[in-house]
Design an enzyme around this catalytic site. Structure first.
Site, mmCIF file in Angstrom:
data_model
loop_
_atom_site.group_PDB
_atom_site.id
_atom_site.type_symbol
_atom_site.label_atom_id
_atom_site.label_comp_id
_atom_site.label_asym_id
_atom_site.label_seq_id
_atom_site.Cartn_x
_atom_site.Cartn_y
_atom_site.Cartn_z
ATOM 1 N N LYS A 28 69.546 37.089 67.211
ATOM 2 C CA LYS A 28 70.779 36.631 67.583
ATOM 3 C C LYS A 28 70.240 36.118 69.056
ATOM 4 O O LYS A 28 69.203 37.294 69.896
ATOM 5 C CB LYS A 28 71.971 37.632 67.484
ATOM 6 C CG LYS A 28 73.043 37.663 68.315
ATOM 7 C CD LYS A 28 73.401 38.962 68.654
ATOM 8 C CE LYS A 28 73.672 40.196 69.780
ATOM 9 N NZ LYS A 28 74.607 40.468 69.604
ATOM 10 N N ASP B 34 76.643 47.391 62.536
ATOM 11 C CA ASP B 34 76.485 47.169 64.199
ATOM 12 C C ASP B 34 76.949 48.265 64.665
ATOM 13 O O ASP B 34 77.937 49.516 64.017
ATOM 14 C CB ASP B 34 76.603 46.572 64.724
ATOM 15 C CG ASP B 34 75.924 45.444 65.823
ATOM 16 O OD1 ASP B 34 75.193 46.723 66.526
ATOM 17 O OD2 ASP B 34 75.983 44.763 66.585
HETATM 18 C C1 R5P Z 1 74.394 44.514 71.248
HETATM 19 O O1 R5P Z 1 73.119 44.529 71.079
HETATM 20 C C2 R5P Z 1 75.630 45.476 70.463
HETATM 21 O O2 R5P Z 1 74.893 46.012 69.803
HETATM 22 C C3 R5P Z 1 76.601 45.008 69.502
HETATM 23 O O3 R5P Z 1 76.332 43.525 68.537
HETATM 24 C C4 R5P Z 1 77.501 43.716 71.026
HETATM 25 O O4 R5P Z 1 77.524 44.470 71.295
HETATM 26 C C5 R5P Z 1 78.933 43.145 69.945
HETATM 27 O O5 R5P Z 1 79.506 42.982 70.836
HETATM 28 P P1 R5P Z 1 80.418 41.463 70.499
HETATM 29 O O6 R5P Z 1 81.409 42.075 69.372
HETATM 30 O O7 R5P Z 1 81.422 41.286 71.602
HETATM 31 O O8 R5P Z 1 79.866 40.831 69.911
#
Ligand code: R5P
Length: 301
Positions: free
Chosen positions: A190, A216
């Site tokens: 990503k 996540d």
């Molecule tokens: C980023 O490295 C975190 O692990 C999450 O993937 C991220 O913070 C999620 O944020 P959002 O929901 O705003 O994409």
């Protein structure tokens, strides 16, 4: 030696459950906002000579919750607490763990510096980056919601599941779930375009015709999940999606964005109270028993 649990205003439900799990009544505090925006705190409870645990997630409103936590700790210290342990189920600013352009602060370090001035120990859960432990000037006990959430998912587990890390930062996390649930893993590459927008560059691993479980540490704006779901469907994954996440912040438009996706369930903990959930099927497992066990372990040290 007496033990006292104080709770800030970030997560009163978890506060009540944690008190019950510890076999304590929550310590009495007065916390309110002054008209000028400052926070007034009074620790009404006798804490002199006691081991004091203070529960507060530094989620939104992050600045207010942080300051409230520091004020509670300061009041407890001035009332003669023997030790102060800050229990921070969601540790805000942990994502600001390094400088990228050279123009930013290291917010995670600043947080641990500030907190370390008013406590003897910090307890945190699934920090965005484990390196935060290395920043802290006081001992930091790093707990994890992974075993709890893996168990919560187990009744939905099927052999056509694949666990997916939606970015490189989630790879270690997804591997821990894979070991517990005995499922294969795929990963996504990503790039973040802004704080609400991300783009997927590649999906690695077998996802075609699989029922995906995205893993996540947190859902903030939902941008990561939305981009991952789109890429997985383009790669041939089945429409139904499950999500496992330690911290379900649901900031801004997250619930509206995620409601449009074929999400069957979001398995999460009560580390934070989501800002807005809409009609999303969110299943919450409480961290209270796990935190209570860890705190009782600290008392035996
Ligand atoms: C980023 O490295 C975190 O692990 C999450 O993937 C991220 O913070 C999620 O944020 P959002 O929901 O705003 O994409």
């Amino acid at each position: 030696m007496d033990t006292v649990l104080l709770s800030g205003r970030s997560n009163p439900v978890l506060g009540g459950k944690l008190a019950a799990a510890l076999g304590l009544k929550e310590g009495r505090c007065l916390i309110k906002d002054f008209a000028d925006g400052e926070i007034k705190v009074e620790v009404k409870q006798e804490v002199a000579g006691c081991h004091v645990f203070i529960l507060q997630s530094t989620a939104s409103p992050t600045g207010q919750n942080l300051l409230e936590l520091l004020l509670l700790a300061d009041a407890a210290r001035r009332r003669g607490a023997r030790t102060i342990t800050l229990v921070i189920p969601y540790f805000g600013y942990a994502r600001q763990d390094r400088r990228v352009s050279g123009e930013e602060p290291v917010g995670a370090r600043l947080m641990t510096d500030l907190l370390g001035t008013r406590c003897d120990r910090i307890v945190a859960i699934d920090l965005h980056n484990e390196a935060v432990e290395g920043f802290a000037s006081v001992p930091l006990l790093h707990l994890s919601a992974v075993p709890l959430l893996a168990e919560a998912y187990r009744r939905y587990r099927s052999n056509d599941n694949v666990l997916v890390a939606p970015d490189s930062g989630a790879v270690k996390l997804v591997q821990r779930y894979a070991a517990l649930l005995k499922l294969p893993v795929a990963t996504i590459e990503k790039i973040r375009k802004s704080d609400i927008d991300v783009a997927v560059q590649a999906v690695t691993g077998e996802v075609k015709d699989k029922a995906v479980v995205l893993v996540d540490d947190m859902i903030s704006t939902g941008g990561t999940m939305v981009a991952a779901i789109k890429a997985l469907h383009e790669a041939g994954a089945r429409k139904e999606i499950s999500i496992i996440t330690s911290h379900c912040l649901m900031a801004g438009q997250a619930s509206a964005r995620l409601e449009q996706q074929p999400i069957q369930r979001v398995i999460t903990s009560d580390s934070v109270i989501p800002q807005k959930t809409g009609s999303l099927p969110i299943e919450i497992s409480s961290l209270a028993d796990g935190i209570a066990d860890a705190l009782q372990g600290l008392l035996r040290l």
